[in-house]
Enzyme design. Structure first.
Site, PDB file in Angstrom:
ATOM      1  N   HIS A 105      60.529  75.493  55.853  1.00  0.00           N
ATOM      2  CA  HIS A 105      61.035  76.686  56.496  1.00  0.00           C
ATOM      3  C   HIS A 105      61.264  76.694  57.926  1.00  0.00           C
ATOM      4  CE1 HIS A 105      56.767  77.810  57.037  1.00  0.00           C
ATOM      5  NE2 HIS A 105      57.116  78.721  57.845  1.00  0.00           N
TER       6      HIS A 105
ATOM      7  N   GLU B   5      61.120  82.324  57.999  1.00  0.00           N
ATOM      8  CA  GLU B   5      59.940  83.440  58.031  1.00  0.00           C
ATOM      9  C   GLU B   5      60.309  84.191  59.269  1.00  0.00           C
ATOM     10  OE1 GLU B   5      55.249  83.072  58.886  1.00  0.00           O
ATOM     11  OE2 GLU B   5      56.417  81.167  58.895  1.00  0.00           O
TER      12      GLU B   5
ATOM     13  N   HIS C 123      67.146  70.402  67.831  1.00  0.00           N
ATOM     14  CA  HIS C 123      68.039  71.080  66.720  1.00  0.00           C
ATOM     15  C   HIS C 123      67.077  70.843  65.478  1.00  0.00           C
ATOM     16  CE1 HIS C 123      70.299  67.384  66.260  1.00  0.00           C
ATOM     17  NE2 HIS C 123      70.233  67.929  65.093  1.00  0.00           N
TER      18      HIS C 123
ATOM     19  N   GLU D 161      71.446  73.573  63.223  1.00  0.00           N
ATOM     20  CA  GLU D 161      72.725  72.920  63.089  1.00  0.00           C
ATOM     21  C   GLU D 161      73.077  73.167  61.567  1.00  0.00           C
ATOM     22  OE1 GLU D 161      73.816  68.176  61.962  1.00  0.00           O
ATOM     23  OE2 GLU D 161      72.548  68.871  63.663  1.00  0.00           O
TER      24      GLU D 161
END
Length: 119
Positions: A72, A114, A6, A53
């Site tokens: 990003h 993105e 994550h 998360e």
């Protein structure tokens, strides 16, 4: 074995962020952990095990300092044009690079995401 699990974004308004990620990217809650003064919500897509998360701290009142935003999260899509139009209507596109064929959206806390067409 070592695999991605994550990535975390700290957020100010849990419900606003959940609504954004659901509408903008179709992410759904896959699990939640409640603690004393915090909530962790893990969002996933329908394809993999990797999750985002969202960490909400009950006593946090001011926006997080994201520095120069030189990081990003990225999503690949086979519905690039439709998503671009949707994100344009939502007003969340923060940067476009037509030469590279990509664009970025910003979430309610200013994190950049993105959007890349499937190639």
């Amino acid at each position: 074995m070592l695999k991605f699990d994550h990535f975390n974004f700290n957020i100010l308004d849990l419900e606003r962020s959940l609504a954004f990620y659901s509408e903008a990217l179709g992410l759904k809650e896959v699990r939640r952990k409640q603690g004393d003064g915090f909530t962790l919500v893990y969002l996933g897509d329908e394809f993999g095990q990797f999750t985002l998360e969202l960490t909400w701290l009950a006593d946090r009142k001011k926006p997080y300092d994201l520095g120069e935003c030189e990081f990003h999260l990225a999503f690949v899509t086979d519905q690039y044009d439709a998503l671009h139009e949707k994100h344009k209507k939502m007003g969340c596109i923060c940067f476009e690079n037509p030469a590279m064929g990509i664009y970025f959206i910003a979430d309610p806390d200013g994190y950049w995401i993105e959007i890349v067409p499937q190639r």
